[in-house]
Design a protein around this motif. Structure first.
Motif, PDB file in Angstrom:
ATOM      1  N   ILE A   2       0.838  -1.199   0.000  1.00 46.33           N
ATOM      2  CA  ILE A   2       0.000   0.000   0.000  1.00 46.33           C
ATOM      3  C   ILE A   2       0.874   1.251   0.000  1.00 46.33           C
ATOM      4  O   ILE A   2       0.612   2.205  -0.741  1.00 46.33           O
ATOM      5  CB  ILE A   2      -0.979  -0.017   1.192  1.00 46.33           C
ATOM      6  N   GLU A   3       1.908   1.243   0.811  1.00 44.98           N
ATOM      7  CA  GLU A   3       2.821   2.390   0.873  1.00 44.98           C
ATOM      8  C   GLU A   3       3.464   2.638  -0.489  1.00 44.98           C
ATOM      9  O   GLU A   3       3.614   3.793  -0.903  1.00 44.98           O
ATOM     10  CB  GLU A   3       3.884   2.162   1.953  1.00 44.98           C
ATOM     11  N   GLU A  40      -4.407   2.434   9.046  1.00 42.94           N
ATOM     12  CA  GLU A  40      -5.287   2.021  10.150  1.00 42.94           C
ATOM     13  C   GLU A  40      -6.295   0.979   9.679  1.00 42.94           C
ATOM     14  O   GLU A  40      -6.521  -0.031  10.348  1.00 42.94           O
ATOM     15  CB  GLU A  40      -6.025   3.249  10.688  1.00 42.94           C
ATOM     16  N   LEU A  41      -6.887   1.220   8.514  1.00 41.42           N
ATOM     17  CA  LEU A  41      -7.880   0.286   7.985  1.00 41.42           C
ATOM     18  C   LEU A  41      -7.262  -1.072   7.673  1.00 41.42           C
ATOM     19  O   LEU A  41      -7.907  -2.103   7.868  1.00 41.42           O
ATOM     20  CB  LEU A  41      -8.516   0.871   6.716  1.00 41.42           C
ATOM     21  N   SER A  42      -6.019  -1.084   7.222  1.00 43.61           N
ATOM     22  CA  SER A  42      -5.386  -2.341   6.825  1.00 43.61           C
ATOM     23  C   SER A  42      -5.229  -3.317   7.983  1.00 43.61           C
ATOM     24  O   SER A  42      -5.133  -4.521   7.761  1.00 43.61           O
ATOM     25  CB  SER A  42      -4.040  -2.077   6.159  1.00 43.61           C
ATOM     26  N   ASP A  48      -9.520  -4.673   1.690  1.00 42.62           N
ATOM     27  CA  ASP A  48     -10.227  -3.437   1.359  1.00 42.62           C
ATOM     28  C   ASP A  48      -9.257  -2.263   1.285  1.00 42.62           C
ATOM     29  O   ASP A  48      -9.356  -1.423   0.384  1.00 42.62           O
ATOM     30  CB  ASP A  48     -11.322  -3.140   2.397  1.00 42.62           C
ATOM     31  N   ALA A  49      -8.330  -2.197   2.205  1.00 47.82           N
ATOM     32  CA  ALA A  49      -7.326  -1.120   2.194  1.00 47.82           C
ATOM     33  C   ALA A  49      -6.500  -1.204   0.924  1.00 47.82           C
ATOM     34  O   ALA A  49      -6.205  -0.174   0.303  1.00 47.82           O
ATOM     35  CB  ALA A  49      -6.438  -1.213   3.435  1.00 47.82           C
ATOM     36  N   ASP A  50      -6.138  -2.407   0.507  1.00 47.55           N
ATOM     37  CA  ASP A  50      -5.372  -2.582  -0.725  1.00 47.55           C
ATOM     38  C   ASP A  50      -6.192  -2.140  -1.934  1.00 47.55           C
ATOM     39  O   ASP A  50      -5.658  -1.486  -2.839  1.00 47.55           O
ATOM     40  CB  ASP A  50      -4.931  -4.039  -0.875  1.00 47.55           C
ATOM     41  N   SER A  51      -7.479  -2.464  -1.952  1.00 44.34           N
ATOM     42  CA  SER A  51      -8.345  -2.047  -3.061  1.00 44.34           C
ATOM     43  C   SER A  51      -8.435  -0.532  -3.145  1.00 44.34           C
ATOM     44  O   SER A  51      -8.395   0.044  -4.238  1.00 44.34           O
ATOM     45  CB  SER A  51      -9.757  -2.630  -2.906  1.00 44.34           C
ATOM     46  N   ILE A  52      -8.548   0.117  -2.002  1.00 42.96           N
ATOM     47  CA  ILE A  52      -8.601   1.577  -1.985  1.00 42.96           C
ATOM     48  C   ILE A  52      -7.325   2.151  -2.589  1.00 42.96           C
ATOM     49  O   ILE A  52      -7.365   3.043  -3.438  1.00 42.96           O
ATOM     50  CB  ILE A  52      -8.842   2.099  -0.554  1.00 42.96           C
ATOM     51  N   ALA A  53      -6.183   1.619  -2.170  1.00 45.14           N
ATOM     52  CA  ALA A  53      -4.904   2.108  -2.700  1.00 45.14           C
ATOM     53  C   ALA A  53      -4.786   1.839  -4.194  1.00 45.14           C
ATOM     54  O   ALA A  53      -4.303   2.688  -4.953  1.00 45.14           O
ATOM     55  CB  ALA A  53      -3.745   1.465  -1.937  1.00 45.14           C
ATOM     56  N   ARG A  54      -5.241   0.686  -4.642  1.00 49.80           N
ATOM     57  CA  ARG A  54      -5.181   0.347  -6.072  1.00 49.80           C
ATOM     58  C   ARG A  54      -6.045   1.293  -6.903  1.00 49.80           C
ATOM     59  O   ARG A  54      -5.618   1.778  -7.947  1.00 49.80           O
ATOM     60  CB  ARG A  54      -5.645  -1.087  -6.316  1.00 49.80           C
ATOM     61  N   PHE A  55      -7.279   1.534  -6.445  1.00 41.59           N
ATOM     62  CA  PHE A  55      -8.161   2.421  -7.197  1.00 41.59           C
ATOM     63  C   PHE A  55      -7.682   3.870  -7.133  1.00 41.59           C
ATOM     64  O   PHE A  55      -7.856   4.625  -8.091  1.00 41.59           O
ATOM     65  CB  PHE A  55      -9.613   2.294  -6.728  1.00 41.59           C
ATOM     66  N   ALA A  56      -7.088   4.263  -6.029  1.00 44.14           N
ATOM     67  CA  ALA A  56      -6.519   5.614  -5.945  1.00 44.14           C
ATOM     68  C   ALA A  56      -5.386   5.757  -6.959  1.00 44.14           C
ATOM     69  O   ALA A  56      -5.275   6.780  -7.649  1.00 44.14           O
ATOM     70  CB  ALA A  56      -6.020   5.909  -4.531  1.00 44.14           C
ATOM     71  N   GLU A  57      -4.551   4.741  -7.052  1.00 49.00           N
ATOM     72  CA  GLU A  57      -3.454   4.771  -8.020  1.00 49.00           C
ATOM     73  C   GLU A  57      -3.989   4.813  -9.448  1.00 49.00           C
ATOM     74  O   GLU A  57      -3.520   5.604 -10.280  1.00 49.00           O
ATOM     75  CB  GLU A  57      -2.539   3.561  -7.834  1.00 49.00           C
ATOM     76  N   ALA A  58      -4.981   3.983  -9.746  1.00 49.13           N
ATOM     77  CA  ALA A  58      -5.562   3.971 -11.092  1.00 49.13           C
ATOM     78  C   ALA A  58      -6.212   5.316 -11.422  1.00 49.13           C
ATOM     79  O   ALA A  58      -6.073   5.824 -12.539  1.00 49.13           O
ATOM     80  CB  ALA A  58      -6.586   2.845 -11.213  1.00 49.13           C
ATOM     81  N   SER A  59      -6.885   5.900 -10.458  1.00 47.74           N
ATOM     82  CA  SER A  59      -7.537   7.196 -10.672  1.00 47.74           C
ATOM     83  C   SER A  59      -6.505   8.282 -10.947  1.00 47.74           C
ATOM     84  O   SER A  59      -6.674   9.101 -11.858  1.00 47.74           O
ATOM     85  CB  SER A  59      -8.378   7.577  -9.450  1.00 47.74           C
ATOM     86  N   VAL A  84     -14.881   2.643  -0.776  1.00 48.99           N
ATOM     87  CA  VAL A  84     -14.945   3.301   0.526  1.00 48.99           C
ATOM     88  C   VAL A  84     -16.377   3.417   1.067  1.00 48.99           C
ATOM     89  O   VAL A  84     -16.564   3.761   2.222  1.00 48.99           O
ATOM     90  CB  VAL A  84     -14.237   4.666   0.465  1.00 48.99           C
ATOM     91  N   GLU A  85     -17.374   3.095   0.251  1.00 48.34           N
ATOM     92  CA  GLU A  85     -18.772   3.248   0.667  1.00 48.34           C
ATOM     93  C   GLU A  85     -19.087   2.579   1.991  1.00 48.34           C
ATOM     94  O   GLU A  85     -19.742   3.164   2.850  1.00 48.34           O
ATOM     95  CB  GLU A  85     -19.722   2.729  -0.412  1.00 48.34           C
ATOM     96  N   GLU A  86     -18.643   1.368   2.172  1.00 46.96           N
ATOM     97  CA  GLU A  86     -18.992   0.639   3.392  1.00 46.96           C
ATOM     98  C   GLU A  86     -18.295   1.181   4.640  1.00 46.96           C
ATOM     99  O   GLU A  86     -18.655   0.835   5.756  1.00 46.96           O
ATOM    100  CB  GLU A  86     -18.693  -0.852   3.236  1.00 46.96           C
ATOM    101  N   PHE A  87     -17.325   2.066   4.444  1.00 50.77           N
ATOM    102  CA  PHE A  87     -16.582   2.606   5.585  1.00 50.77           C
ATOM    103  C   PHE A  87     -16.994   4.031   5.947  1.00 50.77           C
ATOM    104  O   PHE A  87     -16.377   4.656   6.804  1.00 50.77           O
ATOM    105  CB  PHE A  87     -15.073   2.547   5.311  1.00 50.77           C
TER     106      PHE A  87
END
Length: 110
Positions: A2-3, A40-42, A48-59, A84-87
């Motif tokens: 993620i980092e 913190e989420l990870s 889920d934390a990894d998915s957030i980081a992946r989509f942030a990178e793609a965006s 991030v919807e569920e969080f």
């Protein structure tokens, strides 16, 4: 992992010449917040934390590419928002950070 993704996003933002300095600074500050929130989420929701980081990178990739493809940017941002919807209730700062990042990146693609 993620980092590494967040560092790649930072490098991409820093390397984008078409981005105004104030917008660049805001995105970098939001990425620092994202770094903390995702770490913190990870601890409890690693995938889920990894998915957030992946989509942030793609965006970020789609928003800063030389040849804009609005449909790809929209798909990446939709994926980012969906992750991030569920969080929204349990991690409101994370949701707010993602929403702000998505808004800025979306506006870059216009």
């Amino acid at each position: 992992m993620i980092e590494d993704r967040i560092r790649k996003i930072e490098a991409r933002i820093n390397g984008t010449e078409k981005l105004p300095a104030d917008t660049k600074a805001e995105l970098l500050a939001l990425l620092e917040s994202l770094r903390q929130e995702v770490a913190e989420l990870s601890e409890s929701h690693g995938e889920d934390a990894d998915s957030i980081a992946r989509f942030a990178e793609a965006s970020a990739h789609e928003a800063t590419r030389a040849e804009q493809k609005p449909e790809l940017l929209e798909a990446a941002i939709n994926g980012l928002n969906a992750t991030v919807e569920e969080f929204e209730v349990s991690h409101p700062k994370l949701a707010d950070t993602i929403n702000r990042i998505a808004m800025i990146l979306s506006n870059m693609g216009m």
